[in-house]
Design an enzyme around this catalytic site. Structure first.
Site, PDB file in Angstrom:
ATOM      1  N   GLU A  91      -1.176  10.711   0.723  1.00 51.11           N
ATOM      2  CA  GLU A  91      -2.448  10.024   0.914  1.00 51.11           C
ATOM      3  C   GLU A  91      -2.573   9.429   2.306  1.00 51.11           C
ATOM      4  OE1 GLU A  91      -5.376   6.773   0.967  1.00 51.11           O
ATOM      5  OE2 GLU A  91      -3.219   6.654   1.341  1.00 51.11           O
ATOM      6  N   GLU A  92      -1.463   8.938   2.861  1.00 48.86           N
ATOM      7  CA  GLU A  92      -1.523   8.263   4.155  1.00 48.86           C
ATOM      8  C   GLU A  92      -1.895   9.204   5.299  1.00 48.86           C
ATOM      9  OE1 GLU A  92      -1.716   5.291   4.558  1.00 48.86           O
ATOM     10  OE2 GLU A  92      -0.624   4.225   2.985  1.00 48.86           O
ATOM     11  N   ASP A 141      -5.760   1.302  -5.085  1.00 47.59           N
ATOM     12  CA  ASP A 141      -5.233   1.163  -3.726  1.00 47.59           C
ATOM     13  C   ASP A 141      -5.563  -0.247  -3.228  1.00 47.59           C
ATOM     14  OD1 ASP A 141      -4.124   1.867  -1.200  1.00 47.59           O
ATOM     15  OD2 ASP A 141      -4.820   3.917  -1.456  1.00 47.59           O
ATOM     16  N   ASP A 162       0.879  -1.181   0.000  1.00 49.66           N
ATOM     17  CA  ASP A 162       0.000   0.000   0.000  1.00 49.66           C
ATOM     18  C   ASP A 162       0.913   1.227   0.000  1.00 49.66           C
ATOM     19  OD1 ASP A 162      -1.779   2.051   0.538  1.00 49.66           O
ATOM     20  OD2 ASP A 162      -2.214   1.376   2.580  1.00 49.66           O
TER      21      ASP A 162
END
Length: 391
Positions: A223-224, A244, A189
């Site tokens: 994004e995290e 994702d 991921d």
């Protein structure tokens, strides 16, 4: 069929290479440069935002309504919270992940003086010293610390090394690629999603494919931490598909094979029409798929909508076991989604009105309300050869 043949050797090579480059959120410059080098090698034009998000474009026969595919280059990590009197480092996580998966991890600390190697350990790490107390220690970030592989027996010695509060800590991925197609590693991921996009782009450039409209391949760098696609879209984009992970935990319908079409996440349902199109493309192109709903999940699509983008969004996921931990995926899923990306990029535009931001009701979409009629659709099965691609 509109899907293109995917070079799985290229896909695996890209994934291995991206995993080698540490890129926790906040420390993504190096992986951005690597992605740009590969885009240049493929002959794809691109631009970079101030903070490093990449916008690459394969021109179509028409400019509007443009499409976008997005994944994120940043990963989970940690940050130095304080320098402890015993010469070790207190940490806080970058992104949402449990300290349970941090215990025992080998890491790199990025300081202004240079990099240091180390290990994240529980506060009570030695059974010879603490006995059964090591199993009674609670799980959480306050109960772990980073041991630096350098002379660091006190706070003063840590300061002398040049390590300071706020320094970024990258977690080793420890990848393992098996001959039967399974891949184990941290940070799949979303390094896997990035590699899927590159495999699709490689196929399009190799086959000299001409999409009906412009298609943007976007790479976000935060994004995290929930920022994601908030500042990389162009006004031309009418629809965006995020690539994702999809969790294969109990209670979920995601699988490590085929493509998982997410129907909703914690921000609500994805676009009805875009999801329907993706499902139909899977059916028409013999791509195995399943649907799922995620309750504790956000993606680049969520950040795009939260930033005010009026676009149709969807999420296509590769099934992943133990997300945000020691993750596992299968090459069958990566290939399936790469094929779906090419099929989507080359498919005709069905909602012409999406070319305009605003317009009259004429041409606006409809959703069915009539009574359903029973019909059977073909189900795509996975073969033994597909499960074991190296055989």
């Amino acid at each position: 069929m509109t899907r293109l043949e995917i070079d799985t050797d290229y896909l695996a090579k890209r994934l291995k290479h991206f995993l080698e480059i540490p890129s926790p959120t906040g420390y993504t410059d190096n992986v951005v440069h690597e992605a740009c080098r590969e885009l240049k090698r493929l002959g794809i034009k691109f631009e970079i935002t101030r903070r490093g998000a990449i916008r690459a474009r394969i021109p179509g026969r028409k400019q509007n309504p443009a499409r976008a595919i997005i994944s994120h280059l940043d990963t989970l990590g940690a940050q130095v919270k304080s320098l402890k009197d015993n010469g070790r480092l207190e940490l806080v996580p970058i992104g949402h992940w449990s300290a349970r998966f941090a215990e025992g991890a080998r890491v790199t600390v990025f300081s202004e003086a240079g990099t240091y190697r180390g290990t994240i350990l529980p506060l009570k790490a030695s059974g010879h010293t603490f006995g059964d107390e090591i199993d009674e220690l609670p799980v959480g970030w306050p109960y772990v610390e980073l041991r630096i592989d350098a002379r660091a027996r006190s706070r003063a010695e840590v300061e002398a090394l040049g390590i300071d509060i706020g320094d970024i800590v990258a977690i080793d991925p420890q990848p393992e690629f098996l001959d039967n197609g399974f891949i184990n590693s941290r940070h799949l991921d979303d390094k896997a999603g990035v590699s899927i996009m590159f495999a699709a782009m490689e196929a399009m450039m190799r086959e000299k494919a001409h999409p009906p409209v412009d298609i943007y391949f976007l790479f976000s760098t935060a994004e995290e931490v929930g920022i994601g696609a908030s500042a990389v879209l162009t006004p031309d984009v009418a629809a965006m598909v995020s690539i994702d992970n999809g969790t294969t935990a109990p209670g979920q319908n995601s699988q490590e094979f085929g493509a998982t079409i997410a129907m909703a996440d914690q921000t609500g349902p994805f676009d009805w029409h875009l999801n329907r199109k993706l499902v139909q493309l899977c059916r028409d192109n013999d791509i195995r798929y399943q649907k799922d709903v995620f309750r504790y999940y956000r993606s680049d699509s969520a950040s795009a909508l939260a930033s005010g983008a009026d676009i149709r969004t969807a999420l296509v996921a590769f099934g992943i076991d133990a997300s945000h931990g020691y993750e596992r995926i299968h090459m069958h899923s990566l290939r399936s989604i790469s094929e779906l990306v090419t099929a989507y990029a080359l498919s005709p535009v069905e909602i012409a009105r999406d070319a305009e931001d605003l317009g009259p009701a004429k041409g606006f979409t409809h959703q069915p309300t009539q009574e359903a009629t029973q019909q059977l659709s073909p189900k795509v099965e996975i073969s033994e050869d597909e499960m074991n691609p190296a055989e």
